[in-house]
Scaffold this motif. Structure first.
Motif, short mmCIF file in Angstrom:
data_model
loop_
_atom_site.label_atom_id
_atom_site.label_comp_id
_atom_site.label_asym_id
_atom_site.label_seq_id
_atom_site.Cartn_x
_atom_site.Cartn_y
_atom_site.Cartn_z
N VAL A 106 -11.90 40.29 -7.04
CA VAL A 106 -11.94 40.46 -8.33
C VAL A 106 -10.36 40.35 -9.13
O VAL A 106 -10.18 39.70 -10.07
N ALA A 107 -9.33 40.87 -8.34
CA ALA A 107 -8.21 40.83 -8.97
C ALA A 107 -7.56 39.29 -8.65
O ALA A 107 -6.94 38.71 -9.63
N ALA A 108 -8.18 38.55 -7.50
CA ALA A 108 -7.42 37.16 -7.61
C ALA A 108 -8.31 36.38 -8.56
O ALA A 108 -7.46 35.44 -9.25
N ALA A 109 -9.50 36.84 -9.13
CA ALA A 109 -10.11 36.05 -9.97
C ALA A 109 -9.32 36.22 -11.45
O ALA A 109 -9.24 35.24 -12.17
N VAL A 110 -9.16 37.56 -11.60
CA VAL A 110 -8.24 37.82 -12.90
C VAL A 110 -7.05 37.17 -12.96
O VAL A 110 -6.59 36.68 -13.96
N TRP A 111 -6.42 36.98 -11.94
CA TRP A 111 -5.13 36.63 -11.95
C TRP A 111 -5.11 34.93 -12.02
O TRP A 111 -4.28 34.52 -12.85
N LYS A 112 -6.08 34.58 -11.35
CA LYS A 112 -6.27 32.93 -11.73
C LYS A 112 -6.65 32.60 -13.15
O LYS A 112 -6.59 31.80 -13.96
N PHE A 113 -7.56 33.50 -13.69
CA PHE A 113 -7.98 33.37 -14.96
C PHE A 113 -7.00 33.56 -16.04
O PHE A 113 -6.78 32.83 -17.17
N SER A 114 -5.88 34.33 -15.59
CA SER A 114 -4.62 34.69 -16.56
C SER A 114 -3.94 33.51 -16.80
O SER A 114 -3.26 32.91 -17.61
N ASN A 115 -3.90 32.55 -15.56
CA ASN A 115 -2.98 31.61 -15.54
C ASN A 115 -3.69 30.05 -16.12
O ASN A 115 -3.08 29.08 -16.28
N SER A 116 -4.89 30.16 -16.39
CA SER A 116 -5.96 29.27 -16.99
C SER A 116 -6.76 29.58 -18.06
O SER A 116 -7.95 29.14 -18.11
N GLN A 117 -6.26 30.47 -18.96
CA GLN A 117 -7.25 31.36 -19.74
C GLN A 117 -7.70 30.25 -20.67
O GLN A 117 -8.90 30.27 -20.97
N ALA B 39 -8.20 26.82 -20.56
CA ALA B 39 -9.08 26.03 -19.88
C ALA B 39 -10.56 26.59 -19.61
O ALA B 39 -11.46 26.12 -19.79
N VAL B 40 -10.52 27.83 -19.15
CA VAL B 40 -11.58 28.71 -18.94
C VAL B 40 -12.30 28.81 -20.39
O VAL B 40 -13.55 28.69 -20.16
N ARG B 41 -11.62 29.22 -21.33
CA ARG B 41 -12.32 29.55 -22.86
C ARG B 41 -13.08 28.08 -23.07
O ARG B 41 -14.19 28.23 -23.68
N ARG B 42 -12.45 26.82 -22.95
CA ARG B 42 -13.15 25.87 -23.30
C ARG B 42 -14.15 25.19 -22.36
O ARG B 42 -15.34 24.97 -23.14
N LEU B 43 -14.12 25.72 -21.32
CA LEU B 43 -15.26 25.50 -20.37
C LEU B 43 -16.41 26.48 -20.68
O LEU B 43 -17.77 26.04 -20.93
N SER C 198 -25.07 38.55 -27.77
CA SER C 198 -25.32 38.92 -26.27
C SER C 198 -24.15 39.80 -26.14
O SER C 198 -23.20 39.45 -26.11
N PRO C 199 -24.47 41.12 -25.45
CA PRO C 199 -23.33 41.98 -25.14
C PRO C 199 -22.30 41.24 -23.82
O PRO C 199 -21.20 41.54 -24.02
N VAL C 200 -23.07 40.57 -23.09
CA VAL C 200 -22.19 40.07 -22.20
C VAL C 200 -21.59 38.94 -22.50
O VAL C 200 -20.40 38.68 -21.96
N VAL C 201 -21.95 37.97 -23.40
CA VAL C 201 -21.20 37.03 -23.97
C VAL C 201 -19.97 37.51 -24.82
O VAL C 201 -18.98 37.10 -24.74
N GLY C 202 -20.38 38.47 -25.51
CA GLY C 202 -19.61 39.23 -26.33
C GLY C 202 -18.08 39.69 -25.44
O GLY C 202 -16.93 39.62 -25.85
N SER C 203 -18.63 40.41 -24.28
CA SER C 203 -17.55 40.89 -23.47
C SER C 203 -16.62 39.87 -22.92
O SER C 203 -15.15 39.92 -22.71
N VAL C 204 -17.40 38.49 -22.65
CA VAL C 204 -16.39 37.69 -21.95
C VAL C 204 -15.44 37.20 -23.01
O VAL C 204 -14.26 36.78 -22.93
N GLN C 205 -16.06 36.85 -24.38
CA GLN C 205 -15.24 36.29 -25.32
C GLN C 205 -14.01 37.22 -25.70
O GLN C 205 -12.97 37.08 -26.03
N LYS C 206 -14.34 38.59 -25.64
CA LYS C 206 -13.18 39.52 -25.62
C LYS C 206 -12.44 39.55 -24.73
O LYS C 206 -10.92 39.80 -25.16
N ALA C 207 -12.67 39.12 -23.62
CA ALA C 207 -11.37 38.96 -22.44
C ALA C 207 -10.57 37.82 -22.84
O ALA C 207 -9.36 37.90 -22.30
N PHE C 208 -11.04 36.93 -23.48
CA PHE C 208 -10.39 35.69 -23.75
C PHE C 208 -9.26 36.12 -24.61
O PHE C 208 -8.16 35.41 -24.80
N GLY C 209 -9.52 37.16 -25.43
CA GLY C 209 -8.44 37.63 -26.42
C GLY C 209 -7.29 38.41 -25.80
O GLY C 209 -6.28 38.82 -26.28
#
Length: 255
Positions: free
Chosen positions: A93-104, A106-110, A132-143
């Motif tokens: 999970v930590a690796a996924a968060v780190w990878k997401f932080s470096n390509s935020q 691109a992941v948002r667009r996808l 959807s609460p799940v979609v809302g949580s993901v969109q919140k993470a993009f911020g």
């Protein structure tokens, strides 16, 4: 049906024999047969053919876990495996968060592209993805800012290291690991209870129950924090389970 932990362990690891110098104790552990001399196993008590694995003063004999001690060791190793699996998962999970932080971006667009594709499909089944609460949580993470995500990844790695250190220590039945497990697990119990007040799931309930039982079991059976006599009583209990101690007591009783 009860499990014979002693013989079960000897079947996997083999017998452990020892020849004490004290003649009164030695004669209770040794015998001669037509096939040769046999010695009693310090773990299961059965006689094993062949030379003893060691000899010397009874006080220097290996303290072989047996009976309840082996059962406790089995439970500790089960908890060690659970901690190890959890630690590896948190690292991922930590690796996924780190990878997401470096390509935020691109992941948002996808994510937005897939959301546009699946929105009509879910609307057909009367489900609004935009609320959807799940979609809302993901969109919140993009911020979240890049620095915040890096901090979250670092905290996750630190937590995973604690879990993996616990796993290694519990596997080898180290007393410091038992203290670390009780303290670390108990510290997160209030958070787990709070999460249940936010959203109840069987996984959260099972995790909470397992952690509560782990804290109580280790603290009470290992006599941590001075409970049930503390370290002194714990060492006495282990010694009293030793076959040499049992036979020595029995031999002195007949003197």
């Amino acid at each position: 049906m009860t499990i014979d932990w002693d013989r079960r362990t000897c079947a996997r690891k083999g017998h452990v024999t020892y020849a004490p110098d004290d003649p009164r104790l030695r004669i209770r552990l040794h015998a001669q047969t037509a096939l040769g001399e046999v010695w009693r196993c310090l773990r299961c008590g059965d006689f094993a053919l062949g030379e003893p694995h060691g000899s010397g003063p009874a006080a220097e004999a290996p303290l072989v876990p047996r009976g309840k001690v082996i059962r406790d060791l089995f439970v500790l190793r089960f908890l060690a495996v659970e901690r190890a699996v959890r630690g590896v998962f948190i690292v991922l999970v930590a690796a996924a968060v780190w990878k997401f932080s470096n390509s935020q971006d691109a992941v948002r667009r996808l994510f937005d592209e897939y959301l546009d594709v699946f929105r009509p499909v879910f609307r057909h089944f009367h489900y609004d993805l935009d609320h959807s609460p799940v979609v809302g949580s993901v969109q919140k993470a993009f911020g979240y800012r890049h620095s915040t995500l890096l901090l979250v990844a670092a905290l996750l790695v630190a937590y995973a290291l604690v879990e993996l250190i616990e796993a290694v220590g519990l596997w080898y039945a180290k007393r410091w690991a038992e203290y670390l497990t009780v303290v670390a697990t108990a510290a997160f119990l209030p958070l787990e209870v709070y999460e249940l007040t936010e959203h109840i799931s069987w996984l959260k309930i099972a995790t909470l129950v397992l952690n509560v039982l782990a804290v109580l079991y280790i603290a009470l059976t290992k006599r941590l924090f001075g409970l049930r006599g503390g370290r002194r009583k714990f060492d006495e209990e282990r010694r009293s389970a030793s076959l040499l101690e049992v036979e020595e007591s029995a031999g002195l009783a007949h003197v």
